[in-house]
Scaffold this active site. Structure first.
Site, PDB file in Angstrom:
ATOM      1  N   ASP A  98      71.491  51.858  53.314  1.00 43.74           N
ATOM      2  CA  ASP A  98      70.277  51.771  54.131  1.00 43.74           C
ATOM      3  C   ASP A  98      70.558  52.419  55.488  1.00 43.74           C
ATOM      4  O   ASP A  98      71.505  52.015  56.189  1.00 43.74           O
ATOM      5  CB  ASP A  98      69.890  50.300  54.322  1.00 43.74           C
ATOM      6  CG  ASP A  98      68.382  50.116  54.463  1.00 43.74           C
ATOM      7  OD1 ASP A  98      67.834  49.171  53.883  1.00 43.74           O
ATOM      8  OD2 ASP A  98      67.759  50.956  55.158  1.00 43.74           O
ATOM      9  N   ASP A 199      65.137  53.743  56.811  1.00 45.38           N
ATOM     10  CA  ASP A 199      64.273  52.735  57.412  1.00 45.38           C
ATOM     11  C   ASP A 199      63.270  53.373  58.376  1.00 45.38           C
ATOM     12  O   ASP A 199      63.672  54.119  59.275  1.00 45.38           O
ATOM     13  CB  ASP A 199      65.184  51.769  58.193  1.00 45.38           C
ATOM     14  CG  ASP A 199      64.477  50.512  58.627  1.00 45.38           C
ATOM     15  OD1 ASP A 199      64.012  49.771  57.757  1.00 45.38           O
ATOM     16  OD2 ASP A 199      64.393  50.288  59.843  1.00 45.38           O
ATOM     17  N   GLU A 241      61.280  55.410  54.095  1.00 45.96           N
ATOM     18  CA  GLU A 241      60.248  54.366  54.204  1.00 45.96           C
ATOM     19  C   GLU A 241      59.193  54.906  55.147  1.00 45.96           C
ATOM     20  O   GLU A 241      59.466  55.106  56.342  1.00 45.96           O
ATOM     21  CB  GLU A 241      60.838  53.066  54.738  1.00 45.96           C
ATOM     22  CG  GLU A 241      59.797  51.953  54.818  1.00 45.96           C
ATOM     23  CD  GLU A 241      60.217  50.797  55.694  1.00 45.96           C
ATOM     24  OE1 GLU A 241      61.035  50.995  56.607  1.00 45.96           O
ATOM     25  OE2 GLU A 241      59.721  49.666  55.491  1.00 45.96           O
ATOM     26  N   HIS A 315      62.485  43.632  50.262  1.00 44.48           N
ATOM     27  CA  HIS A 315      62.892  42.474  51.060  1.00 44.48           C
ATOM     28  C   HIS A 315      61.858  42.101  52.118  1.00 44.48           C
ATOM     29  O   HIS A 315      62.031  41.110  52.833  1.00 44.48           O
ATOM     30  CB  HIS A 315      64.232  42.785  51.719  1.00 44.48           C
ATOM     31  CG  HIS A 315      64.144  43.953  52.639  1.00 44.48           C
ATOM     32  ND1 HIS A 315      63.903  45.240  52.191  1.00 44.48           N
ATOM     33  CD2 HIS A 315      64.202  44.022  53.975  1.00 44.48           C
ATOM     34  CE1 HIS A 315      63.841  46.044  53.232  1.00 44.48           C
ATOM     35  NE2 HIS A 315      63.998  45.347  54.328  1.00 44.48           N
ATOM     36  N   ASP A 316      60.812  42.933  52.238  1.00 36.03           N
ATOM     37  CA  ASP A 316      59.749  42.664  53.222  1.00 36.03           C
ATOM     38  C   ASP A 316      58.484  42.136  52.568  1.00 36.03           C
ATOM     39  O   ASP A 316      57.533  41.790  53.287  1.00 36.03           O
ATOM     40  CB  ASP A 316      59.345  43.961  53.947  1.00 36.03           C
ATOM     41  CG  ASP A 316      60.445  44.536  54.814  1.00 36.03           C
ATOM     42  OD1 ASP A 316      60.465  45.770  54.965  1.00 36.03           O
ATOM     43  OD2 ASP A 316      61.287  43.759  55.313  1.00 36.03           O
TER      44      ASP A 316
HETATM   45  O1  TEU Z   1      60.368  47.603  57.795  1.00 30.75           O
HETATM   46  C1  TEU Z   1      59.378  48.295  58.487  1.00 30.75           C
HETATM   47  C2  TEU Z   1      58.202  47.456  58.685  1.00 30.75           C
HETATM   48  O2  TEU Z   1      57.354  47.807  59.431  1.00 30.75           O
HETATM   49  C3  TEU Z   1      58.073  46.183  57.902  1.00 30.75           C
HETATM   50  O3  TEU Z   1      58.961  45.255  58.462  1.00 30.75           O
HETATM   51  C4  TEU Z   1      56.664  45.677  58.031  1.00 30.75           C
HETATM   52  O4  TEU Z   1      56.441  45.551  59.394  1.00 30.75           O
HETATM   53  C5  TEU Z   1      56.453  44.361  57.397  1.00 30.75           C
HETATM   54  O5  TEU Z   1      57.595  43.646  57.458  1.00 30.75           O
HETATM   55  C6  TEU Z   1      56.002  44.576  55.986  1.00 30.75           C
HETATM   56  O6  TEU Z   1      55.081  43.585  55.720  1.00 30.75           O
HETATM   57  C7  TEU Z   1      61.689  48.100  57.972  1.00 30.75           C
HETATM   58  C8  TEU Z   1      62.614  47.155  57.225  1.00 30.75           C
HETATM   59  O7  TEU Z   1      62.304  47.213  55.833  1.00 30.75           O
HETATM   60  C9  TEU Z   1      62.396  45.774  57.787  1.00 30.75           C
HETATM   61  O8  TEU Z   1      63.144  44.799  57.060  1.00 30.75           O
HETATM   62  C10 TEU Z   1      62.833  45.782  59.243  1.00 30.75           C
HETATM   63  O9  TEU Z   1      62.504  44.521  59.819  1.00 30.75           O
HETATM   64  C11 TEU Z   1      62.105  46.883  60.027  1.00 30.75           C
HETATM   65  O10 TEU Z   1      62.022  48.121  59.350  1.00 30.75           O
HETATM   66  C12 TEU Z   1      62.872  47.176  61.305  1.00 30.75           C
HETATM   67  O11 TEU Z   1      64.100  47.747  60.954  1.00 30.75           O
END
Ligand code: TEU
Ligand code: CA
Length: 539
Positions: A98, A199, A241, A315-316
Site C-alpha cells: 500500500d 492511496d 484509489e 477496509h473502509d
Molecule cells: O481512503 C480514502 C478515503 O477517502 C476513505 O477513507 C473515505 O473517506 C471513506 O473512508 C470511505 O467511506 C484512503 C484509505 O483507504 C483510508 O483507510 C485512509 O483513512 C485514507 O485514505 C487516508 O489515508
C-alpha cells in the site's frame, strides 16, 4: 492490449491489524499472515494487497506513516516481511504494498523538521498557508470532519491535512518530495514486491490555494513521471484509489499507451446508497437498476483503453452482505454477489472475510468504536444537534470498523484470531461464521469463491470475453460474456423477491455454477427465486 498477469489473477486484501495475531498481543501481525498463506493458496488467489505495515503512530491505523522503510513494531520486523514476500511467491502469490504518499504522519521526520521553522529545508515538503483575516486560509474540509487546515502556533501558519490533523499533506509540487517518494518506491520494488495500491492518488495534483483537491492539473504528469522513474516496464500491478474517477478519467490512468497505472478503484457503484451531494452517512436505499447501469457503463466504456478493478469490499467499506445482500439469506445472497462480480471483465478483489460471508458488527455506544472517521463524525454531528441514536445508526450502517473486526478463523476463543485481547471486538457471530466451518461445508460461500477463481484460471472467456448487458426486470442483472464461439449467460436476481426472466430462443449447453441445486435447462421463461444466481454456457 498486451496481456498482463494482473489481468488474470484475483487479489486478496489483508488488513494486517485484524487478520491473524501470532504473538498474542491482540494485534494481527506479519507472522500471523505467513501462518495463513496455505489457506490463501487453497482459495486460489494470485496476489495479496497488504494494507500499510510501515512504522506509524496509528492515528489512522497505519495510513499515517512515520517511516516508509521500517515495519510497524506491532506487526513485526523487516525480516518477517522479506519472509512473507518469499513464502507468498512460493505459492504463486505476489505481494502488493500500500503506497500512502498523499500525506505522511506528523511524526515523520520530514514534518518534525518542517515544523522547526519557515526556513527549514523540509518546510516545503508540506503545504503551508498564512491565515486570512486571522482564520483558516479557505474552506477546504477534512474527510475526517472539520477544516482541512491546522494552525501551527510556532510559525503562525496553517498546514493542510485532507485527513486527520496527524496526516499532513505532502506538497507534490516540490520535486524533492517526488524524488523522495520514487526512491522509497524503488526500495520496495528491489525487495521483489508485485506492485502497489496507491492511496488517494487522485489527490496528489491538488492546488489547495484554488481549493482543487482531486484530479488536479498535474496529476497525470506526476503519475507518468512516477511510472518512468519507478515501476515502468517492470510488469508490476499498480492500482490507484481514485474516488472521483469517471470512465473517461479512468482511461487516463489505465490506458497502457499513457504509461501510468494498470487500473484504478472507481467508486461510482459504492456511492449508490448515499443521498446525492451529501455524505456517505446520509443513506438512501440502493436501486438495483442503478447498480446495473453503473456496472454496464464501466464494462462498456473501459473497453480496450483501460482495465476495470472489481470489488464490493475493502477496509473502509461495510460488509457487502449486510449492506446490499440479505443477512437472513446470508450464504445465498453472498453467492450471488460473488458470481455477479467475478463474472465481469476486470481484476476482482476479495477483502478478508468476504469469502466466508462475514457481516457488519453493530455497536451501541461510541466507546465501542475505534475508527477516527466515525468518531470525528459522531462529535461533529452531535454538536450539530443530531440525535445520538441516528448517528450510531449511520455508523452501524457505514462505519469502517464493520470491515475491521478480527478475521474469524474458528469457533474457539476470539474466533482463533488471538490468544490475547483483540484490539477490536470480534463479531459475536463467529461460532457460526468462521473459516473452519466454511471449509467443512461443501456448500459454503468459500467454495463458491474458490470455484469462481478456478473458472477464471481455466476459461479465457472470463478474463478476455466481451460484455453485453441484457434488458431485464429492474432487479435482475443479466449479461452475456462472449469469446469467439463461446457464450456464457450470467443471471442474478438481486432481490429477496421473485422476478421474471424472458430471453429469446436460447439453447443451454451446460450449467457452469448455480447457487441452487438444480441444473439449469431452460432460460427463456423463468421465474427467478430470491437471490438466485447462475452462469450457463449457451448458444
Ligand atoms: O481512503 C480514502 C478515503 O477517502 C476513505 O477513507 C473515505 O473517506 C471513506 O473512508 C470511505 O467511506 C484512503 C484509505 O483507504 C483510508 O483507510 C485512509 O483513512 C485514507 O485514505 C487516508 O489515508
Ligand atoms: Ca500480534
Amino acid at each position: 492490449m498486451k496481456k498482463n498477469w494482473w489481468q488474470e489473477v484475483v487479489v486478496y486484501q489483508i488488513y494486517p491489524r485484524s487478520f491473524m495475531d501470532a504473538n498474542g498481543d491482540g494485534i494481527g501481525d506479519l507472522r500471523g499472515i505467513i501462518s495463513k498463506l496455505d489457506y490463501l493458496e487453497k482459495l486460489g488467489i494470485g496476489a495479496i494487497w497488504l494494507s500499510p505495515v510501515y512504522q506509524s503512530p496509528n492515528d489512522d491505523n497505519g495510513y499515517d506513516i512515520s517511516d516508509y522503510q521500517a515495519i510497524m513494531t506491532e506487526f513485526g520486523t523487516m525480516a518477517d516481511l522479506d519472509e512473507l514476500i518469499a513464502e507468498a511467491k512460493k505459492r504463486g502469490i505476489q505481494l502488493i504494498m500500500d503506497l500512502v504518499v498523499n500525506h505522511t504522519s506528523d511524526e515523520h521526520h520530514w514534518f518534525i523538521e518542517a515544523k522547526k521553522g519557515q526556513d527549514n529545508p523540509y518546510r516545503e515538503y508540506y503545504v503551508w498557508a498564512d491565515p486570512v483575516n486571522g482564520k483558516e486560509p479557505n474552506d477546504l474540509r477534512s474527510t475526517f470532519s472539520g477544516s482541512a487546515w491546522a494552525f501551527d502556533e510556532e510559525s503562525g501558519q496553517y498546514y493542510l491535512h485532507l485527513f486527520s490533523k496527524k496526516q499532513p499533506d505532502l506538497n507534490w509540487q516540490n520535486p524533492a518530495v517526488r524524488q523522495e517518494v520514487y526512491d522509497m518506491m524503488n526500495f520496495w520494488i528491489d525487495k521483489g514486491i508485485g506492485g502497489f495500491r496507491m492511496d488517494v492518488i487522485d489527490l496528489i495534483g491538488k492546488l489547495p490555494e484554488k481549493e482543487i483537491t482531486g484530479n488536479g492539473p498535474q496529476l497525470h504528469e506526476f503519475l507518468q513521471e512516477m511510472n518512468q522513474k519507478t515501476f515502468g516496464g517492470k510488469n508490476l500491478l499498480t492500482v490507484g484509489e481514485t474516488w472521483g474517477a469517471t470512465p473517461e478519467i479512468a482511461k487516463e490512468y489505465s490506458d497502457p499507451r499513457r504509461k501510468e497505472l494498470s487500473m484504478v478503484f472507481q467508486f461510482e457503484h459504492i456511492g449508490l446508497d448515499e443521498i446525492p451531494g451529501k455524505e456517505k452517512w446520509d443513506y438512501r436505499p440502493l436501486q438495483v437498476a442503478e447498480l446495473k447501469a453503473v456496472f454496464a457503463k464501466w464494462q462498456n466504456e473501459l473497453g480496450d483503453e483501460g482495465w476495470n478493478s472489481l470489488f464490493w469490499n475493502n477496509h473502509d467499506l461495510p460488509r457487502i452482505i449486510s449492506r446490499w445482500g440479505d443477512e437472513n439469506d446470508r450464504v445465498k445472497s453472498g453467492k450471488l454477489l460473488a458470481i455477479l462480480l467475478h463474472s465481469l471483465k476486470g481484476t476482482p478483489y476479495i477483502y478478508q472475510g468476504e469469502e466466508i460471508g462475514m457481516l457488519n458488527r453493530q455497536v451501541t455506544d461510541i466507546s465501542q468504536v475505534a475508527d477516527i472517521e466515525s468518531i470525528n463524525m459522531y462529535h461533529e454531528r452531535l454538536a450539530q444537534g443530531i440525535k445520538k441514536e441516528e448517528i450510531l445508526a449511520a455508523i452501524n450502517r457505514k462505519g469502517r470498523d464493520n470491515a475491521r473486526t478480527p478475521m474469524q478463523w474458528n469457533a474457539g476463543k476470539n474466533a482463533g484470531f488471538t490468544t490475547g485481547t483483540p484490539w477490536l471486538a470480534v463479531n459475536e457471530n463467529y461460532p457460526k461464521i468462521n473459516v473452519e466451518a466454511a471449509l467443512a461445508d461443501e456448500n459454503s460461500l468459500f467454495y463458491t469463491y474458490q470455484k469462481l477463481i478456478q473458472l477464471r484460471k481455466e476459461n479465457p472467456i472470463v478474463v478476455w470475453g466481451t460484455f453485453e448487458l441484457i434488458e431485464t426486470a429492474p432487479e435482475v442483472i443479466a449479461y452475456y460474456r462472449q469469446l469467439g464461439e463461446e457464450k456464457w449467460l450470467v443471471v442474478n436476481n438481486f432481490s429477496r423477491h421473485l422476478n421474471p426472466l424472458q430471453l429469446p430462443a436460447t439453447t443451454v449447453l451446460e450449467t457452469v455454477i448455480h447457487n441452487e441445486t438444480e441444473k439449469i435447462t431452460d432460460v427463456e421463461n423463468l421465474v427467478l427465486h430470491p437471490w438466485q444466481s447462475f452462469i450457463v454456457k449457451v448458444k
